[in-house]
Design a protein around this motif. Sequence first.
Motif, PDB file in Angstrom:
ATOM      1  N   PHE A  11       0.832  -1.199   0.000  1.00  0.00           N
ATOM      2  CA  PHE A  11       0.000   0.000   0.000  1.00  0.00           C
ATOM      3  C   PHE A  11       0.867   1.250   0.000  1.00  0.00           C
ATOM      4  O   PHE A  11       0.631   2.186  -0.768  1.00  0.00           O
ATOM      5  CB  PHE A  11      -0.933   0.003   1.219  1.00  0.00           C
ATOM      6  N   ILE A  12       1.885   1.264   0.835  1.00  0.00           N
ATOM      7  CA  ILE A  12       2.757   2.435   0.950  1.00  0.00           C
ATOM      8  C   ILE A  12       3.522   2.669  -0.351  1.00  0.00           C
ATOM      9  O   ILE A  12       3.577   3.789  -0.862  1.00  0.00           O
ATOM     10  CB  ILE A  12       3.718   2.282   2.140  1.00  0.00           C
ATOM     11  N   VAL A  13       4.121   1.624  -0.911  1.00  0.00           N
ATOM     12  CA  VAL A  13       4.920   1.759  -2.127  1.00  0.00           C
ATOM     13  C   VAL A  13       4.053   2.181  -3.318  1.00  0.00           C
ATOM     14  O   VAL A  13       4.468   2.977  -4.145  1.00  0.00           O
ATOM     15  CB  VAL A  13       5.654   0.431  -2.439  1.00  0.00           C
ATOM     16  N   ASN A  14       2.834   1.666  -3.396  1.00  0.00           N
ATOM     17  CA  ASN A  14       1.971   1.933  -4.549  1.00  0.00           C
ATOM     18  C   ASN A  14       0.988   3.077  -4.313  1.00  0.00           C
ATOM     19  O   ASN A  14       0.124   3.320  -5.157  1.00  0.00           O
ATOM     20  CB  ASN A  14       1.204   0.673  -4.921  1.00  0.00           C
ATOM     21  N   TYR A  15       1.117   3.778  -3.218  1.00  0.00           N
ATOM     22  CA  TYR A  15       0.183   4.848  -2.866  1.00  0.00           C
ATOM     23  C   TYR A  15       0.197   5.952  -3.927  1.00  0.00           C
ATOM     24  O   TYR A  15       1.255   6.363  -4.391  1.00  0.00           O
ATOM     25  CB  TYR A  15       0.556   5.454  -1.506  1.00  0.00           C
ATOM     26  N   GLN A  16      -1.004   6.393  -4.284  1.00  0.00           N
ATOM     27  CA  GLN A  16      -1.156   7.532  -5.184  1.00  0.00           C
ATOM     28  C   GLN A  16      -2.146   8.497  -4.549  1.00  0.00           C
ATOM     29  O   GLN A  16      -3.229   8.081  -4.133  1.00  0.00           O
ATOM     30  CB  GLN A  16      -1.662   7.100  -6.546  1.00  0.00           C
ATOM     31  N   GLU A  17      -1.773   9.762  -4.522  1.00  0.00           N
ATOM     32  CA  GLU A  17      -2.638  10.798  -3.971  1.00  0.00           C
ATOM     33  C   GLU A  17      -3.858  10.953  -4.875  1.00  0.00           C
ATOM     34  O   GLU A  17      -3.746  10.982  -6.091  1.00  0.00           O
ATOM     35  CB  GLU A  17      -1.866  12.127  -3.886  1.00  0.00           C
ATOM     36  N   ARG A  18      -5.038  11.001  -4.263  1.00  0.00           N
ATOM     37  CA  ARG A  18      -6.257  11.235  -5.040  1.00  0.00           C
ATOM     38  C   ARG A  18      -6.326  12.689  -5.473  1.00  0.00           C
ATOM     39  O   ARG A  18      -5.978  13.579  -4.723  1.00  0.00           O
ATOM     40  CB  ARG A  18      -7.498  10.908  -4.211  1.00  0.00           C
ATOM     41  N   LEU A  19      -6.786  12.897  -6.672  1.00  0.00           N
ATOM     42  CA  LEU A  19      -6.935  14.263  -7.183  1.00  0.00           C
ATOM     43  C   LEU A  19      -8.302  14.819  -6.866  1.00  0.00           C
ATOM     44  O   LEU A  19      -9.257  14.192  -6.769  1.00  0.00           O
ATOM     45  CB  LEU A  19      -6.691  14.307  -8.687  1.00  0.00           C
TER      46      LEU A  19
END
Length: 91
Positions: A83-91
Motif C-alpha cells: 500500500f505504501i509503495v503503490n500509494y497515489q494521492e487522489r486528485l
Amino acid sequence: MTTKNIALEREARAWLKRHNGADEIINIVPAMEEYYAVKTYHLYTAYEAQPDFLGSILFDADNNWIYNGGDLCVNEQEQLAGFIVNYQERL
C-alpha cells in the motif's frame, strides 16, 4: 534499475485483510524524522479513542522494507508495505 519513489507523505488509511480475525482499517503515519535515507511509517489501529500501535515499516532508498513490531504476520506486513509503495494521492 530504477526504483519507484514512495509518494506517501501524509497520514493515510489502508484496509488490512487480517490473517486471523476481523479485517480492519490501519492508520499509516509517516514519521517526521528520516535517518540515512530511511523512510519510516508508524502503524496504528484506526477509529479508536486510544489507537493500538502495531509497529513500524522502514524503507531504504531502494524501497526494501523491514517491519519493526510483533503484531502483524508476514502477509499483513506485505499488504501494508505494498500500500505504501503503490500509494497515489487522489486528485
